[in-house]
Design a protein around this motif. Structure first.
Motif, PDB file in Angstrom:
ATOM      1  N   ASP A 213       0.912  -1.206   0.094  1.00  0.00           N
ATOM      2  CA  ASP A 213      -0.297   0.041  -0.165  1.00  0.00           C
ATOM      3  C   ASP A 213       0.966   1.130   0.105  1.00  0.00           C
ATOM      4  N   ILE A 214       0.306   2.311  -0.139  1.00  0.00           N
ATOM      5  CA  ILE A 214       0.995   3.657  -0.366  1.00  0.00           C
ATOM      6  C   ILE A 214       1.914   3.760   0.889  1.00  0.00           C
ATOM      7  N   GLY A 215       1.481   3.639   2.070  1.00  0.00           N
ATOM      8  CA  GLY A 215       2.145   3.958   3.217  1.00  0.00           C
ATOM      9  C   GLY A 215       3.382   3.241   3.345  1.00  0.00           C
ATOM     10  N   ASP A 216       3.286   1.808   3.026  1.00  0.00           N
ATOM     11  CA  ASP A 216       4.374   0.775   3.399  1.00  0.00           C
ATOM     12  C   ASP A 216       5.383   1.373   2.179  1.00  0.00           C
ATOM     13  N   ALA A 217       4.858   1.503   1.048  1.00  0.00           N
ATOM     14  CA  ALA A 217       5.732   1.814  -0.099  1.00  0.00           C
ATOM     15  C   ALA A 217       6.725   3.167  -0.012  1.00  0.00           C
ATOM     16  N   LEU A 218       5.956   4.111   0.672  1.00  0.00           N
ATOM     17  CA  LEU A 218       6.475   5.336   0.887  1.00  0.00           C
ATOM     18  C   LEU A 218       7.558   5.314   2.014  1.00  0.00           C
ATOM     19  N   ASN A 219       7.338   4.366   2.912  1.00  0.00           N
ATOM     20  CA  ASN A 219       8.290   4.306   4.137  1.00  0.00           C
ATOM     21  C   ASN A 219       9.408   3.441   3.883  1.00  0.00           C
ATOM     22  N   GLN A 220       9.395   2.252   2.930  1.00  0.00           N
ATOM     23  CA  GLN A 220      10.656   1.517   2.508  1.00  0.00           C
ATOM     24  C   GLN A 220      11.370   2.153   1.695  1.00  0.00           C
ATOM     25  N   TYR A 221      10.912   2.661   0.473  1.00  0.00           N
ATOM     26  CA  TYR A 221      11.331   3.492  -0.475  1.00  0.00           C
ATOM     27  C   TYR A 221      11.759   4.541  -0.187  1.00  0.00           C
ATOM     28  N   GLY A 222      11.033   5.362   0.420  1.00  0.00           N
ATOM     29  CA  GLY A 222      11.450   6.587   1.065  1.00  0.00           C
ATOM     30  C   GLY A 222      12.974   6.772   1.854  1.00  0.00           C
ATOM     31  N   ILE A 223      12.916   5.856   2.747  1.00  0.00           N
ATOM     32  CA  ILE A 223      14.297   5.807   3.610  1.00  0.00           C
ATOM     33  C   ILE A 223      15.537   5.295   2.778  1.00  0.00           C
ATOM     34  N   LEU A 224      15.197   4.404   1.906  1.00  0.00           N
ATOM     35  CA  LEU A 224      16.412   4.133   0.704  1.00  0.00           C
ATOM     36  C   LEU A 224      16.642   5.421  -0.049  1.00  0.00           C
ATOM     37  N   THR A 225      15.619   6.204  -0.376  1.00  0.00           N
ATOM     38  CA  THR A 225      15.663   7.172  -1.461  1.00  0.00           C
ATOM     39  C   THR A 225      16.693   8.332  -0.466  1.00  0.00           C
ATOM     40  N   ILE A 226      16.190   8.487   0.798  1.00  0.00           N
ATOM     41  CA  ILE A 226      16.912   9.480   1.461  1.00  0.00           C
ATOM     42  C   ILE A 226      18.344   9.070   1.760  1.00  0.00           C
ATOM     43  N   GLY A 227      18.544   7.761   2.212  1.00  0.00           N
ATOM     44  CA  GLY A 227      19.998   7.126   2.045  1.00  0.00           C
ATOM     45  C   GLY A 227      20.923   7.389   0.927  1.00  0.00           C
ATOM     46  N   ASP A 228      20.220   7.478  -0.370  1.00  0.00           N
ATOM     47  CA  ASP A 228      20.982   7.419  -1.488  1.00  0.00           C
ATOM     48  C   ASP A 228      21.350   8.979  -1.635  1.00  0.00           C
ATOM     49  N   GLY A 229      20.375   9.888  -1.473  1.00  0.00           N
ATOM     50  CA  GLY A 229      20.478  11.233  -1.402  1.00  0.00           C
ATOM     51  C   GLY A 229      21.567  11.668  -0.535  1.00  0.00           C
ATOM     52  N   LEU A 230      21.607  11.340   0.788  1.00  0.00           N
ATOM     53  CA  LEU A 230      22.644  11.558   1.940  1.00  0.00           C
ATOM     54  C   LEU A 230      24.015  10.918   1.585  1.00  0.00           C
ATOM     55  N   VAL A 231      24.044   9.771   0.970  1.00  0.00           N
ATOM     56  CA  VAL A 231      25.557   9.362   0.489  1.00  0.00           C
ATOM     57  C   VAL A 231      26.139  10.076  -0.769  1.00  0.00           C
ATOM     58  N   SER A 232      25.088  10.426  -1.409  1.00  0.00           N
ATOM     59  CA  SER A 232      25.725  11.118  -2.477  1.00  0.00           C
ATOM     60  C   SER A 232      26.214  12.697  -2.126  1.00  0.00           C
ATOM     61  N   GLN A 233      25.152  13.275  -1.348  1.00  0.00           N
ATOM     62  CA  GLN A 233      25.353  14.625  -1.036  1.00  0.00           C
ATOM     63  C   GLN A 233      26.602  15.099  -0.011  1.00  0.00           C
ATOM     64  N   ILE A 234      26.785  14.085   0.718  1.00  0.00           N
ATOM     65  CA  ILE A 234      27.822  14.359   1.895  1.00  0.00           C
ATOM     66  C   ILE A 234      29.252  14.578   1.144  1.00  0.00           C
ATOM     67  N   PRO A 235      29.622  13.491   0.124  1.00  0.00           N
ATOM     68  CA  PRO A 235      30.739  13.927  -0.492  1.00  0.00           C
ATOM     69  C   PRO A 235      30.820  15.167  -1.496  1.00  0.00           C
ATOM     70  N   SER A 236      29.706  15.425  -1.946  1.00  0.00           N
ATOM     71  CA  SER A 236      29.315  16.593  -2.758  1.00  0.00           C
ATOM     72  C   SER A 236      29.733  18.024  -1.627  1.00  0.00           C
ATOM     73  N   LEU A 237      29.300  17.765  -0.514  1.00  0.00           N
ATOM     74  CA  LEU A 237      29.217  18.890   0.393  1.00  0.00           C
ATOM     75  C   LEU A 237      30.617  19.162   0.924  1.00  0.00           C
ATOM     76  N   LEU A 238      31.382  17.924   0.907  1.00  0.00           N
ATOM     77  CA  LEU A 238      32.851  17.818   1.234  1.00  0.00           C
ATOM     78  C   LEU A 238      33.540  18.694   0.381  1.00  0.00           C
ATOM     79  N   ILE A 239      33.372  18.382  -0.987  1.00  0.00           N
ATOM     80  CA  ILE A 239      34.159  18.890  -2.279  1.00  0.00           C
ATOM     81  C   ILE A 239      33.643  20.514  -2.434  1.00  0.00           C
ATOM     82  N   SER A 240      32.674  20.717  -2.212  1.00  0.00           N
ATOM     83  CA  SER A 240      32.194  22.173  -2.140  1.00  0.00           C
ATOM     84  C   SER A 240      32.974  22.948  -0.964  1.00  0.00           C
TER      85      SER A 240
END
Length: 678
Positions: A213-240
């Motif tokens: 359902d939409i709640g479970d899908a949002l929770n499962q994929y949302g956390i993975l998406t945020i993790g992907d964004g964080l793991v990408s943006q932290i090196p980007s922040l360091l180089i910036s």
């Protein structure tokens, strides 16, 4: 191929492959860890590098890391949507860094994006833009400063070349950084878009493929998406952050950490004041005294420690200075440095210092630079470094010019005055202090600034003191340019022409002539004011005739004949009849009959009485030309020219002696007299 080349190539190829080929989650974990480590290495290098040019490839590095990081972002997106398992690194960043909560993770991600875009990147972009503009604007001034230091002898040619290269590198670096900051800004923007796509795509995949359902899908994929964004943006922040540190480094040759600590905590009274304020806040306000009072005491102790440290440093500096002075007194005099003789020196009294001091608006140093350029264009040779120095033993407004350590001439100027010279047609006189122009010893007047405009309107030639000194120096250099041409200078000229004509140089040197013999030929030409700029023609002429004679005087005559176009244009104006003097054929025969050939060269054995008669006749004929306002030019047969020049150069230094073979066929000559035996 070197290992470093292979490493860089693999790094870029991996980024391209990751866009195309799906990779397993374990390889993605390795690449994400490697990406974080590279970002940390770049940040630490930017923090501790002493000079920004030590990271001159930073703009290129920024492009490489950005494309690599985006390729990993694409790979993680593919895994999230395909399998829902992007690996340990992405999952850990989503659960641990993001607090295993979609809202907390989203807030942290948004905060990081805002910090990077609005705070760090915006400021870095502006600093890069301003620095690039000011670096480009400052280039002409820096180049002039280098030329001035070179002419005063403060630096040598090699150091000047290194400084010019450094200026070019700085300009290129900051210009590139101005554009490279856009990579970081674009990377952050792409991170937001990819995260939104992941979130929408993940919810759609969970609902349609996995039946969530939409709640479970949002929770499962949302956390993975945020993790992907964080793991990408932290090196980007360091180089910036590394970009911001690099473009804002004020000191180019200092230890960043030591300089920062010293500037922040280097004034004891600042620490005393801060400590006192913190203790006051702990005692007089409801703030927790257990926090503020100890912190204030710590600042007071730090101030006391810094005060003591500065006192010790001051005493050590004083002792070191005293020891250096004592050592200087005890040190035996280095006489080797006293043996150095400067080719050209301009010494002046303290009253002329403002003319040479750039800080006081003086442009004498710039004029010296222009003299060297003018001589190079006019005569084709490089003038040695002109040493400028003040001499308190001279009169305040006096200057002297030395060639190889020996004074050859002097002059005197009046500061804040102008020299006015009558070109010969001005009838109305002006008041002034009578003097003589130092270069040509012409009568002149010293006038004030208020008289300048009137003098110019009447037709007087008015020049300022720097122009007087520069003109005098130019004429002295022209007069002695032949003796200033050293063997090393000739070797430099040979090396220069060898780049474009190696065959000619290999044929001539050293098979036919040595450097010393070529030097003599070039000196002979320069002594009579003939430009050696067309060195190719001179060398080809010597190569043609050196097989039959190595007499440098004879080779000089051949070279002059090959340069007849230049000689004609110098002495005989086009479309104009030139008045000249000729030699009596009988006198020419007498001169040739007096030539004696030896192993050291040819010389004249004329009877002193005959020489005296020839000089008297020549003086009479020169007077005729001077009365007509013409230059003293005498035409002879080719075989007699060099001997007649040698005969007369001690009596009439400025006499121009030209042979018939050195005159173009279209030149019109008119003889106004003939030199003969009296």
């Amino acid at each position: 191929m070197k290992k470093a080349d292979m490493g860089i190539a693999l790094y870029i190829l991996a980024a391209i492959i990751f866009f195309i080929v799906p990779i397993p989650s374990i390889l993605l974990d390795i690449m994400l860890a490697f990406n974080i480590s590279v970002a940390l290495v770049i940040l630490m290098n930017a923090l501790f590098v002493k000079e920004v040019l030590d990271m001159s490839f930073f703009p290129t590095l920024l492009l490489f890391t950005t494309i690599f990081r985006i390729s990993l972002n694409v790979s993680s997106t593919r895994l999230i949507l395909n399998t829902g398992d992007p690996g340990n690194v992405v999952r850990t960043f989503g659960q641990f860094v993001g607090g295993n909560d979609l809202i907390i993770g989203a807030i942290i991600f948004v905060v990081m994006i805002l910090i990077q875009l609005i705070v760090i990147n915006k400021g870095s972009e502006r600093v890069s833009e301003v620095t690039a503009r000011f670096t480009l604007d400052a280039m002409p001034g820096k180049q002039m400063a280098i030329d001035a230091d070179l002419n005063t002898g403060t630096i040598n040619e090699k150091q000047a070349r290194e400084r010019r290269d450094k200026i070019q590198q700085e300009s290129s670096f900051f210009g590139s950084m101005d554009g490279a900051t856009k990579y970081v800004k674009g990377d952050a923007t792409v991170g937001i878009v990819v995260t939104l796509i992941n979130l929408v795509g993940g919810i759609s995949m969970g609902m349609t493929r996995q039946g969530l359902d939409i709640g479970d899908a949002l929770n499962q994929y949302g956390i993975l998406t945020i993790g992907d964004g964080l793991v990408s943006q932290i090196p980007s922040l360091l180089i910036s952050l590394a970009t911001g540190i690099l473009v804002t480094k004020a000191s180019k040759e200092a230890d960043f950490s030591d300089l920062l600590i010293r500037q922040l905590f280097g004034i004891p009274k600042v620490l005393y004041i801060v400590g006192a304020v913190l203790i006051f806040l702990g005692l007089a306000t409801p703030l927790d005294w257990r926090l503020f009072i100890p912190l204030g005491i710590a600042f007071l102790i730090a101030g006391r420690s810094m005060d003591t440290s500065l006192g010790i440093e001051a005493i050590e500096e004083e002792v070191d200075m005293a020891e250096e002075q004592a050592e200087e007194i005890r040190r035996p005099e280095n006489v080797v440095s006293l043996l150095q003789v400067d080719p050209i020196e301009l010494e002046f009294g303290y009253g002329i210092i403002p003319l040479a001091d750039v800080n006081q608006g003086g442009d004498l140093l710039d004029r010296v630079v222009m003299i060297r350029r003018q001589i190079a264009l006019e005569l084709g040779t490089v003038v040695p470094i002109i040493r400028l120095r003040d001499n308190i033993q001279l009169n305040p407004n006096q200057y002297i010019i030395k060639i190889k350590g020996i004074q050859v001439t002097e002059g005197e100027i009046l500061f804040d005055h102008y020299m006015a010279m009558n070109p010969g047609f001005v009838e109305e006189e002006i008041s002034g202090i009578p003097t003589f122009e130092p270069s040509f010893h012409l009568p002149a007047l010293w006038i004030t600034e208020s008289q300048r405009e009137r003098a110019e309107s009447l037709g007087y030639t008015v020049v300022d003191p720097p122009s007087i000194i520069a003109t005098h120096l130019t004429e002295v250099i022209r007069m002695h340019i032949d003796e200033l041409l050293s063997r090393q200078d000739v070797q430099n000229l040979v090396n220069n022409i060898k780049e474009t004509n190696p065959t000619l140089v290999e044929e001539l040197i050293p098979k036919l002539l040595g450097i010393g013999e070529i030097q003599k030929v070039l000196q002979n030409l320069l002594r009579e004011g003939i430009s050696i700029r067309d060195l190719l023609t001179i060398f080809e002429t010597m190569a043609d005739h050196a097989a039959t004679t190595r007499d440098t005087d004879v080779l000089t005559e051949y070279a002059r004949q090959s340069l007849k176009r230049a000689i004609s244009s110098k002495y005989f104006p086009a479309n104009e009849v030139t008045s000249v003097i000729t030699l009596d054929p009988k006198l020419e025969q007498e001169i040739m009959g007096s030539v004696k050939q030896t192993e050291q060269g040819a010389y004249l054995t004329l009877d002193p009485e005959k020489t005296k008669g020839i000089m008297a006749s020549l003086e009479t004929e020169i007077g005729k030309l001077e009365n007509l306002g013409k230059n003293a030019i005498i035409i002879t047969s080719p075989i007699v020219r060099m001997y007649f020049k040698k005969l007369t150069e001690d009596y009439f230094r400025d006499l121009i002696v030209v042979s018939y073979n050195e005159v173009e066929s279209n030149v019109e000559l008119q003889s106004v007299g003939m030199v003969s035996l009296s």
